[in-house]
Design a protein around this motif. Sequence first.
Motif, PDB file in Angstrom:
ATOM      1  N   TYR A   1       0.854  -1.191   0.000  1.00 57.91           N
ATOM      2  CA  TYR A   1       0.000   0.000   0.000  1.00 57.91           C
ATOM      3  C   TYR A   1       0.889   1.240   0.000  1.00 57.91           C
ATOM      4  O   TYR A   1       1.901   1.256   0.687  1.00 57.91           O
ATOM      5  N   PRO A   2       0.585   2.279  -0.721  1.00 59.33           N
ATOM      6  CA  PRO A   2      -0.578   2.514  -1.563  1.00 59.33           C
ATOM      7  C   PRO A   2      -0.336   2.212  -3.039  1.00 59.33           C
ATOM      8  O   PRO A   2      -1.277   2.219  -3.828  1.00 59.33           O
TER       9      PRO A   2
ATOM     10  N   LEU B   1      -2.607  -0.474  -4.728  1.00 60.86           N
ATOM     11  CA  LEU B   1      -4.057  -0.361  -4.544  1.00 60.86           C
ATOM     12  C   LEU B   1      -4.729  -0.134  -5.897  1.00 60.86           C
ATOM     13  O   LEU B   1      -4.376   0.799  -6.618  1.00 60.86           O
TER      14      LEU B   1
ATOM     15  N   ASP C   1      -6.685  -5.928  -3.790  1.00 61.99           N
ATOM     16  CA  ASP C   1      -6.434  -5.090  -2.614  1.00 61.99           C
ATOM     17  C   ASP C   1      -6.345  -5.933  -1.348  1.00 61.99           C
ATOM     18  O   ASP C   1      -5.586  -5.606  -0.425  1.00 61.99           O
TER      19      ASP C   1
END
Length: 175
Positions: free
Chosen positions: A154-155, A158, A165
């Motif tokens: 993350y991120p 994503l 996810d």
Amino acid sequence: DIFQNLAATNNIIFDNSNSTIQERTAYQAVNNIHDHLKVVFPTFTGLDTPIETNIDEAGSCNAFFDGSSINFYAEGGGCNATAKIPDVVYHEYGHAINAGRYNSGSGMWNGALNEAFADIWALSITNSPILGAGWDLVDPTISVRRYDQNRKVYPQDLVAEVHADGEIIAGAFWD
């Protein structure tokens, strides 16, 4: 252990003439993951009744929990019958655990968390970062997901898709 209880009062025979490998594998895997659940949450009784387990459903390369049953697709599309893969059974039963255990029994509202926790249930019983080995009919090294290679973070990883996810979350737990 369910087999000790059954052996005390019943004569059960599983062989090739009265059951398929999908039936035997799913039966054993459901009992294994339920026993594992009881070790982790011994006072949780929400899944102490049989869960409908459907095998060789129409379709291929998938499985699902529909809120009351776990369902596994038949062999096809280049994939093994998903009931033949214990990790897939553990994962789908993990969704049943999520549905009964979290948010006061109304299930997990966040899809990525739901997928991640279902994977975590499977990983925690196998103690392996490889989920669903044997998925592919031709290449036995192909699995559903791996948490020891190409880790998602993350991120930057994503993508707003619950399975992808969820790998970020489950990967963090695996690490």
